[in-house]
Motif scaffolding. Sequence first.
Motif, PDB file in Angstrom:
ATOM      1  N   PRO A 129     -12.917   1.058  -7.246  1.00 39.17           N
ATOM      2  CA  PRO A 129     -12.957   1.175  -5.777  1.00 39.17           C
ATOM      3  C   PRO A 129     -13.406   2.552  -5.307  1.00 39.17           C
ATOM      4  N   GLU A 130     -13.085   3.578  -6.085  1.00 29.92           N
ATOM      5  CA  GLU A 130     -13.475   4.926  -5.670  1.00 29.92           C
ATOM      6  C   GLU A 130     -14.991   5.111  -5.836  1.00 29.92           C
ATOM      7  N   LEU A 162      -7.692  -1.486 -11.427  1.00 30.09           N
ATOM      8  CA  LEU A 162      -7.372  -0.206 -12.069  1.00 30.09           C
ATOM      9  C   LEU A 162      -6.606  -0.374 -13.375  1.00 30.09           C
ATOM     10  N   SER A 198     -12.220   5.153 -11.044  1.00 26.26           N
ATOM     11  CA  SER A 198     -11.829   3.786 -10.691  1.00 26.26           C
ATOM     12  C   SER A 198     -12.934   3.078  -9.898  1.00 26.26           C
ATOM     13  N   LYS A 213     -13.484  -0.811   6.104  1.00 27.57           N
ATOM     14  CA  LYS A 213     -13.350  -1.699   4.950  1.00 27.57           C
ATOM     15  C   LYS A 213     -13.189  -3.154   5.374  1.00 27.57           C
ATOM     16  N   HIS A 273     -15.295  -6.293   4.738  1.00 24.72           N
ATOM     17  CA  HIS A 273     -15.278  -7.181   3.570  1.00 24.72           C
ATOM     18  C   HIS A 273     -15.154  -8.637   3.996  1.00 24.72           C
ATOM     19  N   ARG A 301      -8.638   9.144 -11.108  1.00 27.42           N
ATOM     20  CA  ARG A 301      -8.854   8.105 -10.105  1.00 27.42           C
ATOM     21  C   ARG A 301     -10.309   8.009  -9.659  1.00 27.42           C
ATOM     22  N   ARG A 311     -16.559   3.102  -3.095  1.00 23.55           N
ATOM     23  CA  ARG A 311     -16.366   3.744  -1.789  1.00 23.55           C
ATOM     24  C   ARG A 311     -17.351   4.908  -1.614  1.00 23.55           C
ATOM     25  N   ALA A 333     -18.403 -10.000   3.517  1.00 21.75           N
ATOM     26  CA  ALA A 333     -19.043  -9.851   2.208  1.00 21.75           C
ATOM     27  C   ALA A 333     -18.287 -10.518   1.059  1.00 21.75           C
ATOM     28  N   CYS A 371     -11.640  -8.254 -10.943  1.00 18.33           N
ATOM     29  CA  CYS A 371     -11.879  -7.994  -9.515  1.00 18.33           C
ATOM     30  C   CYS A 371     -11.523  -9.207  -8.647  1.00 18.33           C
ATOM     31  N   ARG A 431       0.825  -1.210   0.000  1.00 20.17           N
ATOM     32  CA  ARG A 431       0.000   0.000   0.000  1.00 20.17           C
ATOM     33  C   ARG A 431       0.863   1.266   0.000  1.00 20.17           C
ATOM     34  N   ALA A 450     -17.951  -5.497  -0.271  1.00 21.15           N
ATOM     35  CA  ALA A 450     -16.924  -6.525  -0.493  1.00 21.15           C
ATOM     36  C   ALA A 450     -15.610  -5.953  -1.022  1.00 21.15           C
ATOM     37  N   THR A 476     -12.216  -4.532  -1.472  1.00 25.96           N
ATOM     38  CA  THR A 476     -11.102  -4.414  -0.516  1.00 25.96           C
ATOM     39  C   THR A 476     -10.168  -3.260  -0.874  1.00 25.96           C
ATOM     40  N   ARG A 477     -10.523  -2.557  -1.950  1.00 25.56           N
ATOM     41  CA  ARG A 477      -9.675  -1.474  -2.473  1.00 25.56           C
ATOM     42  C   ARG A 477      -8.267  -1.971  -2.794  1.00 25.56           C
ATOM     43  N   CYS A 478      -8.203  -3.234  -3.219  1.00 28.60           N
ATOM     44  CA  CYS A 478      -6.900  -3.778  -3.604  1.00 28.60           C
ATOM     45  C   CYS A 478      -6.374  -3.039  -4.834  1.00 28.60           C
ATOM     46  N   SER A 479      -7.306  -2.472  -5.606  1.00 31.64           N
ATOM     47  CA  SER A 479      -6.985  -1.652  -6.784  1.00 31.64           C
ATOM     48  C   SER A 479      -6.395  -2.444  -7.948  1.00 31.64           C
ATOM     49  N   GLU A 480      -6.524  -3.746  -7.889  1.00 31.01           N
ATOM     50  CA  GLU A 480      -6.023  -4.570  -8.987  1.00 31.01           C
ATOM     51  C   GLU A 480      -6.810  -4.340 -10.276  1.00 31.01           C
TER      52      GLU A 480
END
Lengths: 260, 399
Positions: free
Chosen positions: B47-48, B30, B45, A233, A236, B42, B51, A239, B97, A146, B22, B24-28
């Motif tokens: 996740p944004e 993107l 995207s 978050k 999750h 952004r 969110r 979920a 995702c 991150r 669900a 996780t904002r892993c951002s994969e």
Amino acid sequence: MSREAFIYIPWLLKIAFYISSLLSLLIFLAGLYSRFSIWLKGRDEPDDLLEGKGLGGLLLLSFRYFFSKECLLARRVMSKSRIRGIMLIFIYWGFTILFIGTILVGLDHYLRLNILKGYIYLIFSFILDLAGLAVFTGTAFFIVRRIRLSEDIISGWDDLPLLVLLIIIVLSGFSVEGLRLSLTDPPFMDWSPVGALFAALFSGVNSPKTYIVFWCIHVMTALSFIAFIPFSKQFHMFAAQITTKDALLRSQRLGGFVHD
Amino acid sequence: MTERKFSFSHGLSKRQLVELDACTRCSECLKWCPVQEVTGRRQISPPEKIRLYREFIENTEGLKARITGGKVDRRLLEDFVRAVYECTTCGACGEACEVGIFTQRLWPVLRRKMVEMGLGPIGPQANLTEFVKKTGNVYNKPPEERFSWFPEHIKVHERAEIGYYAGCTGCYEAQPMVRGDVLALHATGYAFTMLPPEEEVCCGFPLFITGQWDMLEDLVRRLVSAYETRGVKLLISSCPCCVNIMARDWPSLYGRPLPFKIRHISQFIAEAIKEKRLIIKDHLKERLIYHDPCYLSRGVGVIEEPRYVLKSIPDIELIEFERHGLYSQCCGAGGAARKVFHENAIKMGRLIIDEAVEKGADRLILSCPACYSKMHEAMEGYEKQIRITDIMELIGSLI
Ligand code: SF4
Ligand code: SF4
């Protein structure tokens, strides 16, 4: 070989622990209820795995898929990236084992079962030690990811704090264990390799006071984390197993629309 | 600030509400997003968007609503509207995702919510309902011109088990493609029927995808009963978006199972080639590269059939894009965003052209009228050039 619960902890702190635990649990349950209530507002879709589910049904589904093969092996993530999949497995398995371990310790203590002794206790310690190490490795990986990719990934206010909180829980947990080992110097310390390492680290400062400080940090961070779950978050974890399962079923159905 | 009474969760399915929790904002996802690639914004995207929408629900319906009084920042809402409409709804993010969020379905539903709030659709999309009411098509073109491309020598039967739906985009923006469809269909020897131009109205997809759902049931009922009256048992179209809404949504909009099956034309032609009802005699010594339309591959899983058809052409060499099949990259024409965010669409189209040219393809093969129209536009004035042909246009020219 067994373990005395609440060793070195004065009664006042014990009471504070019970009150904080109750508070954390109540906040967690209120948050959980609030989030699930929002799910329940959703429309039912035919042939959907959530169709007709009430609160109990949704909870059960979430619990059931938490232990599904897809989840246990982090299949979907693994299919996209081996390293992320392995790290997720570390956190998922580690966290689950630590959670079950903590419950076992509680049951053993409060119900006076006295099962955690002898070789069972040694194996138990060893497994929990490895679980902690796994959570630490996985969490450290995701923290570095991150930070390193901060330009390329989306982070909310809670992403990094959650991971940092998790790593503090693990490190303070190891510190508590290390201090306890170093203060009590039990035989067969090798069965807690990480604990033994921390015991060596604390060898010069291994007073019961230091123990209490780390115990407080560990308890407070762990209880805050639990209370935090439904408001962050981290929710999750209730979920993602459902959507992952749904995606699997959806991919199997994809051919049915125009190929029937 | 928006007052509390509007429910952001209402109308979403249980699954979609779970999906919002669900991420996780892993951002994969993107790196798979073509809009992200050409704009770098952004906010678009997944996740944004997720969110933000989750926050809208939390602020108005969750525990937080009791503290904040259930209000949502108008500026955030406006950002969200732009983001959700700038997306092409290609669904690549959903395929990538890590928790399997069905984004190709989630985004249109969130657009629908923006329409309910009076914040969507945006730009010229706002005219679509009116156009369909007036002319039956989303281009506001005269219905009598709908079939102007139709090859005169081909007979359309009054009644037949096979129905052909040409679709608005094919008829008004990609005529060589629909002409190719009809030539290929005719060559199979099967009798087929079509609706008269004023009856072949919009399938509903552009309205669905922009969140304007009011007319959908009416359109579907009209079309289904018209085909049923003509004895249709199998309805064929070459437009992936039409096929998508027909197969996925028409049954629920119609209120019961459809009286006919739905097929993409590439499936029907692949079958005819297998059965030797259609033989492609002419050779073509060319290197072809096939682009999977988002709503055909990810939408309804038609991936092998177009390739089978192309491989049946003697002498051709078929090559692939890096991202193909379920992971194909959107050409920019999807989600009704191409007319509003024209620049984005052109840039996305050019990414496809770049790769096709780099891979040394002689021809870029498409299978979607929106891709066809937008890719031709993307080629105009561009330094890299490649011949663009629709799959049935090609087959039609070789039989
Ligand atoms: S659907 Fe396509 S354009 Fe929209 S966010 Fe996902 S990848 Fe990007
Ligand atoms: S891949 Fe899925 S879970 Fe990860 S950020 Fe994108 S939408 Fe969220």
